[in-house]
Design an enzyme around this catalytic site. Structure first.
Site, PDB file in Angstrom:
ATOM      1  N   ASP A 337       0.853  -1.189   0.000  1.00 32.65           N
ATOM      2  CA  ASP A 337       0.000   0.000   0.000  1.00 32.65           C
ATOM      3  C   ASP A 337       0.888   1.237   0.000  1.00 32.65           C
ATOM      4  OD1 ASP A 337      -2.330   1.834   1.114  1.00 32.65           O
ATOM      5  OD2 ASP A 337      -3.260  -0.085   0.618  1.00 32.65           O
ATOM      6  N   ASP A 338       0.483   2.258   0.695  1.00 29.91           N
ATOM      7  CA  ASP A 338       1.174   3.540   0.750  1.00 29.91           C
ATOM      8  C   ASP A 338       2.598   3.360   1.306  1.00 29.91           C
ATOM      9  OD1 ASP A 338       1.583   6.225   0.763  1.00 29.91           O
ATOM     10  OD2 ASP A 338      -0.189   6.723   1.934  1.00 29.91           O
ATOM     11  N   TRP A 448      -5.837   2.357  -6.886  1.00 29.10           N
ATOM     12  CA  TRP A 448      -5.831   3.765  -7.304  1.00 29.10           C
ATOM     13  C   TRP A 448      -6.648   4.564  -6.293  1.00 29.10           C
ATOM     14  CZ3 TRP A 448      -4.924   5.515 -12.795  1.00 29.10           C
ATOM     15  CH2 TRP A 448      -5.174   6.869 -12.950  1.00 29.10           C
ATOM     16  N   ASP A 449      -5.923   5.320  -5.468  1.00 29.98           N
ATOM     17  CA  ASP A 449      -6.576   6.009  -4.354  1.00 29.98           C
ATOM     18  C   ASP A 449      -6.809   7.489  -4.681  1.00 29.98           C
ATOM     19  OD1 ASP A 449      -7.633   6.330  -1.823  1.00 29.98           O
ATOM     20  OD2 ASP A 449      -5.970   5.367  -0.799  1.00 29.98           O
ATOM     21  N   MET A 450      -7.611   8.148  -3.873  1.00 23.69           N
ATOM     22  CA  MET A 450      -7.906   9.579  -4.046  1.00 23.69           C
ATOM     23  C   MET A 450      -8.415  10.065  -2.703  1.00 23.69           C
ATOM     24  SD  MET A 450     -10.556  11.891  -4.791  1.00 23.69           S
ATOM     25  CE  MET A 450     -10.918  13.231  -5.847  1.00 23.69           C
ATOM     26  N   ASP A 519     -12.952   2.432   4.380  1.00 23.43           N
ATOM     27  CA  ASP A 519     -11.785   2.172   5.233  1.00 23.43           C
ATOM     28  C   ASP A 519     -12.221   1.558   6.557  1.00 23.43           C
ATOM     29  OD1 ASP A 519      -9.940   3.028   3.456  1.00 23.43           O
ATOM     30  OD2 ASP A 519      -9.565   4.967   4.383  1.00 23.43           O
TER      31      ASP A 519
END
Ligand code: GLA
Length: 698
Positions: A337-338, A448-450, A519
């Site tokens: 992830d991040d 693909w996050d935002m 989340d």
């Protein structure tokens, strides 16, 4: 035949189960006549549309129009609002033509004086029981025309006291389902965040006391991931007017001479058999018509995501250790992830610097990817391409690439700025950074996050009064970026996430293979989110992870089997910290992952039945049916008074066929009729007990 036309003025659009009728009235207005169960004969509609004119009421507001325009003494919410260069502000049209070809119908409306033409498009998906609509405005003159509102579709539903359902919420609390009665006035659902957002969903469900398996339901979804608006207005003339489209808040499209503007599509349907039938229709439709081809027929893999194990603290050795454990549990995709790029050690830096961190991965990602592949797993990565941190090389080089007002400090959300996607250099930068990564590394999946909304878009034009088209251009360019990346790398699976479920819509469905609905991974909250989600979106498009207990959000402690069964209701993922997992938990995950792989096609491609609602019933149950195979999950949240026997009637079996049921070690066979009308006895004991039931046609 899906389209019948009578006398050049009445149009009957029919799917297998439904009909939709519009008619050109004597003044050339396109009126809505009927939407409901299938009608066989267009000639039944030869009469004039009755209007009850008297001098106190403008009859135009009484007419259910297919595309009403602000002005001309229309005072309800209208489909469109225009302004010509001389200040005139209405669209005084007549229908000037139509064209019907196979399942498509186009009807053109033209202004009596000004050079504005509006075309209404209808497409009938006969087998799917869905009608697609959108509209296009064309400037055929030589001065600008302003479109101040231009929705995708307008639906008139005769009657009063309707309820309108939408899904509202916020971060960590998505898809709260509300059914509000609209006796008078308007009910508005809208997003102004530049994305579909958590706050509402671009869909409507209208009913009057419908239930899961009975009652009339009118519904529609918008194929769009930007600012949208849905208005349901109870008019004083005993019909509910429902409009859906791009939001008109802070919107003006300047239609230059010769230019046109087409709206996103709206898909609508009707059922007289309640919400369950609506969900089946929508699920089948999007799986067949909308989702990206590459993964449309493939079941989604079980992934492991190391976010909760390591947060931003990712580095080679730790990730290899986690990968080995994940493979041991049966994961098929390993996702970082991040935290893998730039100087990213918290959410305050490096978004925009999409180069692998040399400190964390001195040899790049290849050694890790090789190891992951050796363990028979695909490799996946997190990205947030639309954003930039102030503390990043990208922002230091291009402070003008973010949305900002000229004389104000830029506002931060989750410590970051939103890139101005209306700039071509930003679009090209995004495509290039993603393309570089996917070319350099063998990447099978992207999350693909935002993580922040768009704001402060006003500074995009130096001409006073211009710049309000930016919201639409932003969304269109986002689609361009994703489309181009998918074209260059068609085999990469892409999941949409926007701080959880902030980008779940039928527009994103064209470009993404799955969504992250929230989340919030607390199994109890998730069950509720999942149930609402299933009204509109199919189980395959819902990633669901099993995670550690107690949950970080709610501090609730639930048994691992309950958490696993909850996550198995969608596309299963594992998010546990595998460094601290007990042996017993690992064994249970391994066991359920193996079961999931055997049954996942039924869950991901089957027909879903909400057998027992979490919010209404004593226990919760959901069934998936495909080709005679059934999977049922039953969940007891709150075990009371020592009760342990529950009873469950299932759906969609063939009454005189034999079926074998399996619940743990217990196995027996009975007729389909028995299981549907008498039911299955299920043992559930104490808080957070759950059962997986398999029921197969013999
Ligand atoms: C968002 C996502 C999470 C996680 C973090 C990483 O909050 O919704 O799932 O990816 O970002 O920063």
């Amino acid at each position: 035949m899906s389209i019948q036309i009578y006398n050049n003025k009445t149009f009957l659009l029919s799917t297998e189960q439904t009909s939709y009728v519009v008619q050109i009235d004597d003044s050339g207005i396109l009126s809505h006549l009927y939407w409901g169960r299938k009608l066989p004969d267009i000639e039944d509609f030869t009469g004039r549309i009755p209007t009850r004119d008297n001098s106190y009421h403008a009859s135009i507001d009484k007419t259910m129009e297919e595309c009403s325009s602000f002005g001309m003494m229309r005072y309800k919410e209208t489909s469109m609002k225009v302004r010509y260069a001389d200040g005139t502000g209405d669209f005084r049209y007549r229908v000037t033509g139509y064209q019907a070809e196979k399942d498509c119908l186009r009807i053109t409306l033209e202004d009596a004086f000004y050079p504005l033409k509006v075309t209404l498009y209808y497409e009938v998906f006969e087998q799917e029981n869905i009608i697609k609509r959108y509209q296009k405005a064309e400037n055929q003159g030589d001065t600008d025309i302003l479109l101040e509102r231009f929705y995708s579709a307008e639906y008139g539903i005769p009657g009063t006291s309707y309820e309108v359902i939408n899904f509202n919420g916020t971060w960590g609390a998505e898809f709260r389902k509300y059914s509000d009665k609209v006796n008078a006035g308007k009910k508005v659902f809208e997003s102004l965040r530049g994305s579909t957002a958590h706050v509402a969903n671009p869909c409507f469900i209208v009913h009057n006391g419908a239930r899961e398996y009975e009652g009339e339901v009118y519904y529609g979804v918008l194929e769009y991931s930007g600012n949208f608006k849905i208005v349901a207005e109870a008019t004083p003339y005993e019909y509910l007017n429902v409009l859906i489209g791009v939001s008109d808040t802070d919107f003006t499209w300047i239609l230059k001479p010769g230019e046109s503007f087409a709206t996103p599509a709206a898909y609508c349907g009707y059922s007289h058999q309640g919400f369950s039938d609506m969900s089946h229709t929508l699920h089948r439709f999007c799986l067949k018509e909308l989702v990206p081809e590459a993964f449309a027929d493939k079941s989604l893999k079980v992934l492991y995501n190391s976010w909760y194990a390591t947060l931003f603290d990712v580095e080679f050795e730790d990730q290899v250790k986690l990968a080995k454990r994940a493979a041991g549990l049966g994961a098929e995709l390993f996702v970082i992830d991040d935290g893998w790029f730039g100087e990213r050690n918290s959410d305050t830096s490096s978004l925009g610097d999409w180069q692998v961190s040399k400190k964390k991965f001195p040899e790049g990602l290849t050694p890790l990817i090789d190891e992951v592949n050796r363990l028979n797993m695909g490799f996946g990565l997190w990205l947030e391409p639309e954003m930039v941190n102030e503390d990043s090389n990208l922002y230091r080089e291009h402070p003008d690439w973010v949305y900002r007002f000229p004389n104000r400090p830029v506002l931060k959300g989750r410590n970051q700025y939103a890139l101005n996607l209306t700039k071509e250099e930003v679009v090209q930068f995004m495509i290039a950074s993603i393309d570089n990564l996917l070319t350099e590394y063998k990447i099978d999946y992207i999350k693909w996050d935002m993580n922040r909304p768009v704001a402060e878009t006003g500074g995009t034009s130096e001409v006073f009064g211009e710049g309000k088209e930016v919201w639409v251009k932003h969304t269109r360019n986002l689609y361009r970026v994703i489309e181009e990346c998918r074209k260059r790398h068609p085999d990469v699976e892409v999941e949409a996430c926007a701080s959880g479920g902030g980008r779940v819509d039928y527009g994103a469905m064209r470009f993404f293979d799955e969504y992250w609905p929230s989340d919030n991974v607390d199994p109890l909250d998730r069950l509720e989110i999942q149930e609402s989600y299933s009204y509109i979106y199919p189980a395959k498009y819902m990633r669901a992870w099993v995670t550690d207990s107690p949950d970080g959000f709610t501090k609730r402690k639930v048994p691992i089997t309950f958490a696993l069964h909850t996550a198995m209701c969608g596309a299963l993922g594992i998010g546990n910290n595998l460094n601290t997992l007990s042996l017993a938990e690992a064994e249970e995950i391994k066991k359920q992952v193996a079961i999931y792989k055997r049954i996942r096609d039924i869950i991901q491609f089957g027909r879903l039945y909400r057998l027992k609602s979490l919010t209404k019933d004593e226990f919760h149950a959901v069934q998936y049916q495909k080709d005679g195979h059934n999977i049922i999950f039953a969940f007891l949240i709150n075990g009371r008074y020592g009760k342990e026997q529950y009873h469950l009637k299932v759906k969609d079996l063939i009454p005189d066929c034999r079926y074998r049921v399996r619940i743990n070690e217990l196995e027996y066979s009975k007729s389909g009729a028995y299981f549907m009308y008498y039911g299955i006895d299920v043992t559930l004991k104490g808080d957070y007990d759950s059962q997986l039931i398999e029921l197969d046609r013999i």
